[in-house]
Write a protein that holds these residues in place. Structure first.
Motif, PDB file in Angstrom:
ATOM      1  N   TYR A 130       6.279  -3.436   3.240  1.00 37.71           N
ATOM      2  CA  TYR A 130       4.829  -3.440   3.433  1.00 37.71           C
ATOM      3  C   TYR A 130       4.167  -4.522   2.583  1.00 37.71           C
ATOM      4  O   TYR A 130       3.314  -5.282   3.070  1.00 37.71           O
ATOM      5  CB  TYR A 130       4.248  -2.069   3.087  1.00 37.71           C
ATOM      6  N   PHE A 131       4.563  -4.611   1.321  1.00 37.35           N
ATOM      7  CA  PHE A 131       3.963  -5.625   0.461  1.00 37.35           C
ATOM      8  C   PHE A 131       4.357  -7.031   0.893  1.00 37.35           C
ATOM      9  O   PHE A 131       3.564  -7.979   0.766  1.00 37.35           O
ATOM     10  CB  PHE A 131       4.314  -5.361  -1.002  1.00 37.35           C
ATOM     11  N   ASP A 132       5.553  -7.198   1.422  1.00 33.92           N
ATOM     12  CA  ASP A 132       5.925  -8.498   1.993  1.00 33.92           C
ATOM     13  C   ASP A 132       4.993  -8.862   3.144  1.00 33.92           C
ATOM     14  O   ASP A 132       4.564 -10.021   3.278  1.00 33.92           O
ATOM     15  CB  ASP A 132       7.376  -8.461   2.495  1.00 33.92           C
ATOM     16  N   ALA A 133       4.669  -7.856   3.974  1.00 33.79           N
ATOM     17  CA  ALA A 133       3.748  -8.093   5.090  1.00 33.79           C
ATOM     18  C   ALA A 133       2.354  -8.455   4.579  1.00 33.79           C
ATOM     19  O   ALA A 133       1.677  -9.329   5.141  1.00 33.79           O
ATOM     20  CB  ALA A 133       3.694  -6.857   5.990  1.00 33.79           C
ATOM     21  N   LEU A 134       1.912  -7.792   3.522  1.00 31.80           N
ATOM     22  CA  LEU A 134       0.616  -8.133   2.936  1.00 31.80           C
ATOM     23  C   LEU A 134       0.579  -9.594   2.490  1.00 31.80           C
ATOM     24  O   LEU A 134      -0.403 -10.310   2.726  1.00 31.80           O
ATOM     25  CB  LEU A 134       0.319  -7.231   1.742  1.00 31.80           C
ATOM     26  N   HIS A 161      -0.858   2.123  11.750  1.00 33.99           N
ATOM     27  CA  HIS A 161       0.387   2.667  11.216  1.00 33.99           C
ATOM     28  C   HIS A 161       1.152   1.588  10.441  1.00 33.99           C
ATOM     29  O   HIS A 161       1.316   0.461  10.929  1.00 33.99           O
ATOM     30  CB  HIS A 161       1.279   3.217  12.327  1.00 33.99           C
ATOM     31  N   PRO A 162       1.629   1.908   9.249  1.00 36.27           N
ATOM     32  CA  PRO A 162       2.321   0.885   8.442  1.00 36.27           C
ATOM     33  C   PRO A 162       3.490   0.213   9.149  1.00 36.27           C
ATOM     34  O   PRO A 162       3.665  -1.008   9.048  1.00 36.27           O
ATOM     35  CB  PRO A 162       2.803   1.680   7.220  1.00 36.27           C
ATOM     36  N   ARG A 163       4.310   0.978   9.879  1.00 36.74           N
ATOM     37  CA  ARG A 163       5.460   0.368  10.566  1.00 36.74           C
ATOM     38  C   ARG A 163       5.004  -0.617  11.635  1.00 36.74           C
ATOM     39  O   ARG A 163       5.576  -1.705  11.781  1.00 36.74           O
ATOM     40  CB  ARG A 163       6.343   1.457  11.186  1.00 36.74           C
ATOM     41  N   ASP A 164       3.969  -0.237  12.397  1.00 35.35           N
ATOM     42  CA  ASP A 164       3.455  -1.127  13.445  1.00 35.35           C
ATOM     43  C   ASP A 164       2.797  -2.367  12.827  1.00 35.35           C
ATOM     44  O   ASP A 164       2.908  -3.480  13.362  1.00 35.35           O
ATOM     45  CB  ASP A 164       2.451  -0.384  14.321  1.00 35.35           C
ATOM     46  N   TYR A 165       2.112  -2.162  11.729  1.00 37.11           N
ATOM     47  CA  TYR A 165       1.490  -3.287  11.019  1.00 37.11           C
ATOM     48  C   TYR A 165       2.554  -4.269  10.537  1.00 37.11           C
ATOM     49  O   TYR A 165       2.442  -5.485  10.753  1.00 37.11           O
ATOM     50  CB  TYR A 165       0.666  -2.747   9.846  1.00 37.11           C
ATOM     51  N   ILE A 166       3.601  -3.755   9.910  1.00 37.49           N
ATOM     52  CA  ILE A 166       4.687  -4.614   9.413  1.00 37.49           C
ATOM     53  C   ILE A 166       5.330  -5.393  10.556  1.00 37.49           C
ATOM     54  O   ILE A 166       5.573  -6.604  10.461  1.00 37.49           O
ATOM     55  CB  ILE A 166       5.744  -3.761   8.675  1.00 37.49           C
TER      56      ILE A 166
END
Length: 392
Positions: free
Chosen positions: A35-39, A281-286
């Motif tokens: 998640y933080f990598d995606a951010l 959703h975090p998974r979809d966001y990533i």
């Protein structure tokens, strides 16, 4: 340079409370690194927006960002500093829970650049905390404030909830007194609301829990106003009190119509008059960020009526209100021509004060912001989805 604020949503919690309808998830700790990598990728993709602005405030909300590794929070702050100029003295705030954010974590957060921490105390009564599904004790609140001070935080806030089923006025006063005894710089108070789709709403539907009578909740709000004012706090917004100079600069951006970039799953943003919302959703966001796709679920430009409604209802949350000339300068039409009859009725009912072309809610009117907003909605013909809440 034109200022911009940044909201960063961290959706992870140890436990999701039964009353919470925020975009928050328990039991997903294994996603944090991804998640933080995606951010960081989203920040990099936002460079064209950020590089032309000066970052005035950054806010980490959730979820419970205080439970995330400080190293990861620090990487986000560093990435933002690399992507855009940061104004001198910029406010960097973070939400935390008592008991789960250790002294070492607080020190590392302070070293990483966080300047302001707010603890979700909610209550100093053990039974009320259990009803709210909070996992901390009253003693943990005191310890967390002490640890934050030892870590060097000059801005420490506490959030409290009232109108909890079974809560008495005496218990509410004890929580307020306990909070004040810790000498925080900022206190937020929120009435417990039954949000559709939450476990609490299900309990209410089953008849297991009876919501607190609105008149009792109003009395609790008034009592908080008296106690906090007597203790030297100034109310600057419907739910927020601060010692002089400790108002939340980031939240004031929301209430005054400033631009803010929303980063992370479910984050909302407002840029140059346009609103957007990220994939929730975090998974979809990533997954979206990894493919190079902008993680936006919805984006739109509010029509004129909606923009007027948003502006009025948000500005009326501020105790200081606004000057009628500000509205006319923004929309090219007088306040009287736009919503004059609604404001006149509100003034005659002692809900509004309209002195010398300045509009603000009276103390009585602060209890009726929602009712006034509903009248403005009808008068303007707006279909605004913007909530009076200031969370993300």
């Amino acid at each position: 340079m034109k200022p911009i604020s940044v909201y960063v949503h961290i959706p992870f919690c140890t436990i999701k409370c039964g009353y919470c309808d925020f975009n928050a998830y328990a039991g997903m700790g294994t996603l944090q690194e991804s998640y933080f990598d995606a951010l960081l990728r989203e920040i990099d993709a936002s460079r064209p927006v950020l590089s032309a602005r000066a970052i005035a405030t950054v806010a980490f909300g959730g979820g419970t960002p205080g439970e995330s590794p400080p190293l990861l929070i620090g990487r986000v702050i560093a990435a933002l500093r690399d992507a855009a100029p940061v104004a001198p003295g910029a406010e960097v705030s973070l939400e935390a829970n008592p008991g789960t954010t250790t002294g070492r974590m607080l020190q590392e957060l302070r070293d990483a650049g966080v300047t302001r921490v707010s603890f979700g105390a909610q209550s100093f009564d053990a039974q009320e905390l259990a009803f709210l599904d909070r996992i901390h004790s009253p003693e943990a609140i005191s310890a967390s404030v002490r640890l934050a001070r030892e870590a060097g935080f000059d801005d420490v806030g506490l959030d409290l909830i009232y109108a909890i089923p079974g809560q008495s006025m005496a218990s509410w006063e004890r929580s307020l007194d306990a909070a004040l005894s810790l000498a925080p710089d900022h206190i937020s108070t929120y009435a417990l609301t039954v949000e559709e789709g939450t476990p609490l709403a299900l309990r209410v539907d089953r008849g297991e829990v009876a919501p607190v009578d609105p008149d009792v909740a109003a009395d609790m709000y008034e009592r908080a106003t008296d106690l906090l004012q007597a203790a030297g706090f100034s109310q600057y917004e419907l739910s927020n009190w601060a010692r002089t100079g400790h108002e939340s600069r980031h939240n004031c951006v929301y209430w005054t119509g400033g631009d803010y970039l929303g980063l992370g799953a479910g984050a909302h943003g407002y840029l140059d008059g346009d609103r957007y919302e990220n994939i929730a959703h975090p998974r979809d966001y990533i997954a979206a960020v990894r493919t190079g796709t902008r993680p936006i679920a919805n984006a739109y430009t509010p029509d004129r009526a909606t923009a007027m409604f948003d502006w009025l209802t948000l500005r009326l949350r501020l105790v200081g209100g606004f000057a009628a000339a500000e509205f006319e300068a923004r929309f090219g039409v007088s306040l009287e021509a736009a919503v004059g009859p609604v404001l006149t009725r509100a003034r005659d009912a002692s809900v509004l004060s309209m002195e010398e072309e300045h509009v603000r809610l009276t103390r009585h009117g602060r209890l009726l912001h929602g009712e006034l907003a509903a009248e403005l909605l009808v008068a303007l013909g707006s279909h605004s989805p913007v909530s009076s809440r200031t969370d993300q």
